[in-house]
Write a protein that holds these residues in place. Sequence first.
Motif, PDB file in Angstrom:
ATOM      1  N   TYR A   1       0.841  -1.197   0.000  1.00  0.00           N
ATOM      2  CA  TYR A   1       0.000   0.000   0.000  1.00  0.00           C
ATOM      3  C   TYR A   1       0.877   1.249   0.000  1.00  0.00           C
ATOM      4  CZ  TYR A   1      -3.190  -3.480   2.045  1.00  0.00           C
ATOM      5  OH  TYR A   1      -3.923  -4.604   2.306  1.00  0.00           O
ATOM      6  N   GLY A   2       0.373   2.293  -0.615  1.00  0.00           N
ATOM      7  CA  GLY A   2       1.018   3.594  -0.544  1.00  0.00           C
ATOM      8  C   GLY A   2       0.209   4.517   0.344  1.00  0.00           C
ATOM      9  N   VAL A   3       0.890   5.298   1.175  1.00  0.00           N
ATOM     10  CA  VAL A   3       0.241   6.325   1.992  1.00  0.00           C
ATOM     11  C   VAL A   3       1.107   7.575   1.963  1.00  0.00           C
ATOM     12  CG1 VAL A   3      -0.932   4.716   3.550  1.00  0.00           C
ATOM     13  CG2 VAL A   3       1.372   5.497   4.102  1.00  0.00           C
ATOM     14  N   ARG A   4       0.493   8.694   2.305  1.00  0.00           N
ATOM     15  CA  ARG A   4       1.258   9.936   2.421  1.00  0.00           C
ATOM     16  C   ARG A   4       1.596  10.200   3.878  1.00  0.00           C
ATOM     17  NH1 ARG A   4       3.532  11.427  -2.062  1.00  0.00           N
ATOM     18  NH2 ARG A   4       3.959  13.405  -0.996  1.00  0.00           N
ATOM     19  N   ALA A   5       2.853  10.576   4.121  1.00  0.00           N
ATOM     20  CA  ALA A   5       3.218  11.049   5.454  1.00  0.00           C
ATOM     21  C   ALA A   5       2.613  12.444   5.657  1.00  0.00           C
ATOM     22  CB  ALA A   5       4.738  11.108   5.593  1.00  0.00           C
ATOM     23  N   ARG A   6       2.297  12.777   6.889  1.00  0.00           N
ATOM     24  CA  ARG A   6       1.676  14.086   7.153  1.00  0.00           C
ATOM     25  C   ARG A   6       2.620  15.231   6.814  1.00  0.00           C
ATOM     26  NH1 ARG A   6      -3.155  13.005   9.162  1.00  0.00           N
ATOM     27  NH2 ARG A   6      -3.459  11.091  10.388  1.00  0.00           N
ATOM     28  N   ALA A   7       3.920  14.932   6.771  1.00  0.00           N
ATOM     29  CA  ALA A   7       4.887  15.957   6.374  1.00  0.00           C
ATOM     30  C   ALA A   7       5.025  16.050   4.859  1.00  0.00           C
ATOM     31  CB  ALA A   7       6.250  15.666   7.001  1.00  0.00           C
ATOM     32  N   GLY A   8       4.301  15.186   4.113  1.00  0.00           N
ATOM     33  CA  GLY A   8       4.278  15.295   2.661  1.00  0.00           C
ATOM     34  C   GLY A   8       4.973  14.198   1.900  1.00  0.00           C
ATOM     35  N   GLN A   9       5.820  13.410   2.563  1.00  0.00           N
ATOM     36  CA  GLN A   9       6.553  12.374   1.845  1.00  0.00           C
ATOM     37  C   GLN A   9       5.661  11.155   1.559  1.00  0.00           C
ATOM     38  OE1 GLN A   9       7.358  13.477   4.896  1.00  0.00           O
ATOM     39  NE2 GLN A   9       9.463  14.243   4.962  1.00  0.00           N
ATOM     40  N   GLN A  10       6.108  10.369   0.593  1.00  0.00           N
ATOM     41  CA  GLN A  10       5.443   9.098   0.300  1.00  0.00           C
ATOM     42  C   GLN A  10       5.975   8.032   1.255  1.00  0.00           C
ATOM     43  OE1 GLN A  10       3.115   8.370  -1.955  1.00  0.00           O
ATOM     44  NE2 GLN A  10       3.110   6.148  -1.863  1.00  0.00           N
ATOM     45  N   ALA A  11       5.088   7.184   1.754  1.00  0.00           N
ATOM     46  CA  ALA A  11       5.493   6.033   2.563  1.00  0.00           C
ATOM     47  C   ALA A  11       4.765   4.803   2.035  1.00  0.00           C
ATOM     48  CB  ALA A  11       5.169   6.258   4.044  1.00  0.00           C
ATOM     49  N   LEU A  12       5.298   3.621   2.339  1.00  0.00           N
ATOM     50  CA  LEU A  12       4.706   2.373   1.878  1.00  0.00           C
ATOM     51  C   LEU A  12       4.455   1.467   3.076  1.00  0.00           C
ATOM     52  CD1 LEU A  12       7.097   1.741  -1.160  1.00  0.00           C
ATOM     53  CD2 LEU A  12       4.799   2.712  -1.259  1.00  0.00           C
TER      54      LEU A  12
ATOM     55  N   VAL B   1      10.973  -4.263  -2.755  1.00  0.00           N
ATOM     56  CA  VAL B   1      10.076  -3.092  -2.832  1.00  0.00           C
ATOM     57  C   VAL B   1      10.873  -1.853  -3.192  1.00  0.00           C
ATOM     58  CG1 VAL B   1       8.592  -1.552  -1.492  1.00  0.00           C
ATOM     59  CG2 VAL B   1       8.351  -4.029  -1.243  1.00  0.00           C
ATOM     60  N   TRP B   2      11.998  -1.633  -2.523  1.00  0.00           N
ATOM     61  CA  TRP B   2      12.831  -0.464  -2.818  1.00  0.00           C
ATOM     62  C   TRP B   2      13.429  -0.539  -4.227  1.00  0.00           C
ATOM     63  CZ3 TRP B   2      14.609  -1.442   2.725  1.00  0.00           C
ATOM     64  CH2 TRP B   2      13.969  -0.564   3.605  1.00  0.00           C
ATOM     65  N   GLU B   3      13.830  -1.740  -4.641  1.00  0.00           N
ATOM     66  CA  GLU B   3      14.369  -1.886  -5.999  1.00  0.00           C
ATOM     67  C   GLU B   3      13.328  -1.488  -7.041  1.00  0.00           C
ATOM     68  OE1 GLU B   3      17.676  -5.471  -5.477  1.00  0.00           O
ATOM     69  OE2 GLU B   3      15.595  -5.956  -6.001  1.00  0.00           O
ATOM     70  N   ARG B   4      12.094  -1.933  -6.848  1.00  0.00           N
ATOM     71  CA  ARG B   4      11.065  -1.549  -7.815  1.00  0.00           C
ATOM     72  C   ARG B   4      10.787  -0.057  -7.751  1.00  0.00           C
ATOM     73  NH1 ARG B   4       5.020  -3.963  -8.008  1.00  0.00           N
ATOM     74  NH2 ARG B   4       4.592  -2.166  -6.682  1.00  0.00           N
ATOM     75  N   TRP B   5      10.843   0.514  -6.563  1.00  0.00           N
ATOM     76  CA  TRP B   5      10.646   1.962  -6.421  1.00  0.00           C
ATOM     77  C   TRP B   5      11.687   2.716  -7.255  1.00  0.00           C
ATOM     78  CZ3 TRP B   5       7.263   5.397  -4.335  1.00  0.00           C
ATOM     79  CH2 TRP B   5       7.702   6.719  -4.180  1.00  0.00           C
ATOM     80  N   LEU B   6      12.939   2.279  -7.174  1.00  0.00           N
ATOM     81  CA  LEU B   6      13.993   2.953  -7.930  1.00  0.00           C
ATOM     82  C   LEU B   6      13.821   2.758  -9.435  1.00  0.00           C
ATOM     83  CD1 LEU B   6      17.117   2.250  -5.695  1.00  0.00           C
ATOM     84  CD2 LEU B   6      15.918   4.423  -6.004  1.00  0.00           C
ATOM     85  N   ARG B   7      13.343   1.576  -9.851  1.00  0.00           N
ATOM     86  CA  ARG B   7      13.064   1.368 -11.281  1.00  0.00           C
ATOM     87  C   ARG B   7      11.946   2.300 -11.756  1.00  0.00           C
ATOM     88  NH1 ARG B   7      13.468  -4.212 -10.107  1.00  0.00           N
ATOM     89  NH2 ARG B   7      11.193  -4.414 -10.220  1.00  0.00           N
TER      90      ARG B   7
END
Length: 343
Positions: free
Chosen positions: A79-90, A116-122
């Motif tokens: 799942y993807g969510v937004r951090a309250r400070a604006g960043q993306q979190a998973l 997960v991080w490898e796919r994020w970078l791709r």
Amino acid sequence: MRRRPCPRRSDLHILPGTMPSPHDALFKSTFGQPDIARSELELVLPAEVRAHIDLETLTVHPGSFVDEELQHTHTDLLYGVRARAGQQALVYVVFEHQSSADATMPFRLLRYLVRVWERWLRDHPEARTLPVVLPVLLHHGDGRWKAAPDFASILDASPALLEAVRPYQPHFRFVLDDLAALSVDALAARTLHALGRLVQVALWSSRSMERLQSAAPLMSVITGALVRDARTRALLIQLYAYLWQTAPPEVAVDDIRSILLLVAGPHGAEDVVNAAEQLIEQGEVKGLRGAVLTALSVRSLPLSELGRARLGSCADVTLLKQWLTRAMTAASEAEVFAGVDGL
């Protein structure tokens, strides 16, 4: 409406092995829906974590990161969510349903997180930072989870050595939601979306007939309070199919049917019948899909990724039979799937 009779036990004997991982299918159908997933994460994520992320922004990301050879015991959702400070979190949830707890789960989770991080970078080639990933394990094996939910617990070292090398080793904990450790009363008290609670009770009860019998009254109360919209009814039929599939093979079909009719209530009997018939039909669907692939392979007719996706997602027996007939003589994939959008 005239009620059809429930299928015979001899019909249901075809089910073991015809459909891969009923646990996975029920888990993904339920917790792949953002509102139900949100209620689970609101329940299990620590308050200090929830304070920094906005679960109202939760979205489901496609794909799986589980090792191929473990797909019969694990499945996952990202799942993807937004951090309250604006960043993306998973938030990465692994669902473990084997009979004994996997002692190497912290290492497996580490591998999955790296993927997960490898796919994020791709997907984000310009990125110079990585998103926070929160690992969650949902477990419903035969016994409760016994190992510590952290990576250091599987390192073979004394406490003194572990402390000395801590800055140089991976160090993380995972959130553990251990359904196997809960009682029926504890499951009933969970502040979850009703469909999520119902499915968790079904997962918990699938381990034995005794559990199913003890959980049936609770499931009946939950189903009786549901609004029967299209989504709810589709999930209920899948849940009844799951309980048909996971019941011990030595249990008589009349006993399973009696429990499911209790769970479904007076207005859900037709759904119980539909669930059993759906299982039999899906066994036929799998066989027809395989027959189409075999016919094309024997004739050395290549099948594109799009064609494979179309074949894999089709559950229409009539259409599959039509494709099989065409596959015997067609000169191209386009002829097999003539009339299907995109092919």
